[in-house]
Write a protein that holds these residues in place. Structure first.
Motif, PDB file in Angstrom:
ATOM      1  N   THR A  14      25.382 -26.773  30.443  1.00 29.56           N
ATOM      2  CA  THR A  14      25.897 -27.858  31.252  1.00 29.56           C
ATOM      3  C   THR A  14      26.069 -29.064  30.328  1.00 29.56           C
ATOM      4  O   THR A  14      26.012 -28.932  29.109  1.00 29.56           O
ATOM      5  CB  THR A  14      24.931 -28.200  32.398  1.00 29.56           C
ATOM      6  N   GLU A  15      26.270 -30.215  30.905  1.00 29.41           N
ATOM      7  CA  GLU A  15      26.471 -31.408  30.084  1.00 29.41           C
ATOM      8  C   GLU A  15      25.289 -31.679  29.159  1.00 29.41           C
ATOM      9  O   GLU A  15      25.456 -32.033  27.995  1.00 29.41           O
ATOM     10  CB  GLU A  15      26.712 -32.627  30.976  1.00 29.41           C
ATOM     11  N   ARG A  16      24.061 -31.480  29.674  1.00 31.40           N
ATOM     12  CA  ARG A  16      22.876 -31.789  28.874  1.00 31.40           C
ATOM     13  C   ARG A  16      21.933 -30.611  28.700  1.00 31.40           C
ATOM     14  O   ARG A  16      21.051 -30.653  27.842  1.00 31.40           O
ATOM     15  CB  ARG A  16      22.100 -32.949  29.523  1.00 31.40           C
ATOM     16  N   LEU A  17      22.082 -29.580  29.510  1.00 36.25           N
ATOM     17  CA  LEU A  17      21.085 -28.526  29.577  1.00 36.25           C
ATOM     18  C   LEU A  17      21.622 -27.179  29.114  1.00 36.25           C
ATOM     19  O   LEU A  17      22.831 -26.966  29.035  1.00 36.25           O
ATOM     20  CB  LEU A  17      20.561 -28.399  31.016  1.00 36.25           C
ATOM     21  N   LEU A  18      20.690 -26.283  28.854  1.00 38.48           N
ATOM     22  CA  LEU A  18      21.002 -24.898  28.510  1.00 38.48           C
ATOM     23  C   LEU A  18      20.160 -24.000  29.401  1.00 38.48           C
ATOM     24  O   LEU A  18      18.945 -24.177  29.505  1.00 38.48           O
ATOM     25  CB  LEU A  18      20.703 -24.636  27.033  1.00 38.48           C
ATOM     26  N   LEU A  19      20.800 -23.049  30.064  1.00 39.06           N
ATOM     27  CA  LEU A  19      20.112 -22.080  30.910  1.00 39.06           C
ATOM     28  C   LEU A  19      20.211 -20.705  30.249  1.00 39.06           C
ATOM     29  O   LEU A  19      21.306 -20.294  29.830  1.00 39.06           O
ATOM     30  CB  LEU A  19      20.732 -22.016  32.306  1.00 39.06           C
ATOM     31  N   ARG A  20      19.085 -20.013  30.170  1.00 38.09           N
ATOM     32  CA  ARG A  20      19.052 -18.702  29.518  1.00 38.09           C
ATOM     33  C   ARG A  20      17.924 -17.863  30.102  1.00 38.09           C
ATOM     34  O   ARG A  20      16.991 -18.383  30.721  1.00 38.09           O
ATOM     35  CB  ARG A  20      18.845 -18.876  28.015  1.00 38.09           C
ATOM     36  N   PRO A  21      17.962 -16.537  29.880  1.00 38.56           N
ATOM     37  CA  PRO A  21      16.846 -15.688  30.302  1.00 38.56           C
ATOM     38  C   PRO A  21      15.581 -16.076  29.537  1.00 38.56           C
ATOM     39  O   PRO A  21      15.642 -16.477  28.372  1.00 38.56           O
ATOM     40  CB  PRO A  21      17.316 -14.283  29.921  1.00 38.56           C
ATOM     41  N   GLU A  67      16.509 -25.574  29.235  1.00 42.85           N
ATOM     42  CA  GLU A  67      16.186 -26.267  27.991  1.00 42.85           C
ATOM     43  C   GLU A  67      16.968 -27.569  27.867  1.00 42.85           C
ATOM     44  O   GLU A  67      18.093 -27.677  28.359  1.00 42.85           O
ATOM     45  CB  GLU A  67      16.535 -25.406  26.770  1.00 42.85           C
ATOM     46  N   ARG A  68      16.359 -28.536  27.195  1.00 46.10           N
ATOM     47  CA  ARG A  68      17.053 -29.749  26.767  1.00 46.10           C
ATOM     48  C   ARG A  68      16.662 -29.999  25.317  1.00 46.10           C
ATOM     49  O   ARG A  68      15.484 -30.203  25.010  1.00 46.10           O
ATOM     50  CB  ARG A  68      16.647 -30.959  27.635  1.00 46.10           C
ATOM     51  N   ASP A  69      17.642 -29.941  24.424  1.00 45.56           N
ATOM     52  CA  ASP A  69      17.392 -30.125  22.991  1.00 45.56           C
ATOM     53  C   ASP A  69      16.303 -29.163  22.494  1.00 45.56           C
ATOM     54  O   ASP A  69      15.349 -29.556  21.824  1.00 45.56           O
ATOM     55  CB  ASP A  69      16.990 -31.575  22.708  1.00 45.56           C
ATOM     56  N   ARG A  70      16.422 -27.886  22.874  1.00 46.43           N
ATOM     57  CA  ARG A  70      15.536 -26.803  22.457  1.00 46.43           C
ATOM     58  C   ARG A  70      14.108 -26.934  22.998  1.00 46.43           C
ATOM     59  O   ARG A  70      13.202 -26.236  22.526  1.00 46.43           O
ATOM     60  CB  ARG A  70      15.495 -26.700  20.932  1.00 46.43           C
TER      61      ARG A  70
END
Length: 278
Positions: A14-21, A67-70
């Protein structure tokens, strides 16, 4: 045919986030914020050890890490299930809806991460092929209710003292939902085209709020005058009403927002199912 999370390409951004398993290395961070008392008070089950949550996160196939910035800032849940149906057409309702859930770590709350992550979760759910998504919470969980409303879900049920909390009290619960064909209407693309900002799809650009409030005030005043005098009312949209017709804004009388997580507790379906509870 409805697909599963494993059928999609990851990660999702997304704009700021990362979604993962999730991965096993995520468990210490997840356990840390899920065992926080202010988070755990709304959770269906409280985990005290990593092994207690490893099955749900690593095996079930319904969880995603945010996640945000790992850095892990929370997690979300998407569980595909069957819609309610009469027996003769039950096969057509299989895997047609999804239940949503989310948690944001206390250290990262108040930054809009839940809304951003859940909005993407709704997009993922409809990409899988479900026709309806739903989420629920204790009625007192004001934070989660606001997340659902900002994303665009509609409140469909309010259940009086039907949820037993672990503290021994029976509490009200609420259910929110949205249909796939409605997402095309309330989704980000449509909202931006209607003059809303991309960062906050539910917010209009600065300056338009006052115009909308004036229109609402004029309509309320006109309705009151019509009820009292039966005088025909003709309003022009966008016309500012006289200052003496603008009522003062009343203070919000809802329950105060308490710090805590943003995970809706699993609810029963809003449709009556005799003898069956989720």
């Amino acid at each position: 045919m409805t697909r599963g999370l494993s059928d999609l390409t990851w990660p999702r951004r997304t704009e700021r986030l990362l979604l993962r398993p999730p991965q096993r290395a995520d468990l210490p961070a997840v356990l840390a914020y899920r065992s926080d008392p202010e988070v755990a008070r709304w959770l269906t089950a409280v985990a005290t050890e990593e092994e207690e949550i490893s099955g749900r996160f690593l095996v079930s196939g319904t969880a995603l890490v945010v996640e945000r910035d790992r850095e892990v800032v929370g997690d979300v849940m998407l569980q595909v299930g069957d819609g309610w149906a009469q027996r003769e057409v039950a096969d057509r309702a299989r895997r047609t809806q999804a239940e949503l859930g989310w948690v944001v770590a206390p250290a990262h709350q108040g930054q809009g991460y839940a809304v951003e992550a859940v909005r993407e979760l709704v997009t993922i759910a409809f990409a899988l092929g479900v026709r309806r998504v739903e989420a629920g919470s204790f009625a007192e969980n004001v934070v989660s209710r606001r997340v659902m409303e900002k994303v665009g879900l509609r409140q469909e049920g309010h259940f009086v003292r039907e949820s037993l909390h672990r503290d021994g009290t029976w509490r009200d619960g609420v259910t929110y939902a949205l249909l796939a064909d409605e997402w095309d209407v309330v989704g980000p693309t449509h909202l931006i085209s209607q003059g809303c900002s991309a960062e906050h799809p539910r917010r209009r650009p600065h300056g338009q709020h006052k115009v909308l409030l004036h229109e609402v005030a004029a309509t309320l005043q006109a309705n009151v005058r019509h009820r009292l005098t039966h005088e025909p009312v003709h309003l022009v949209t966008g016309q500012r009403p006289p200052d003496d017709l603008v009522p003062p804004v009343a203070g919000q009388r809802g329950r105060p927002v308490r710090p805590g997580h943003e995970l809706p507790t699993r609810r029963a379906s809003s449709r009556s199912r005799p003898g069956e509870r989720k």
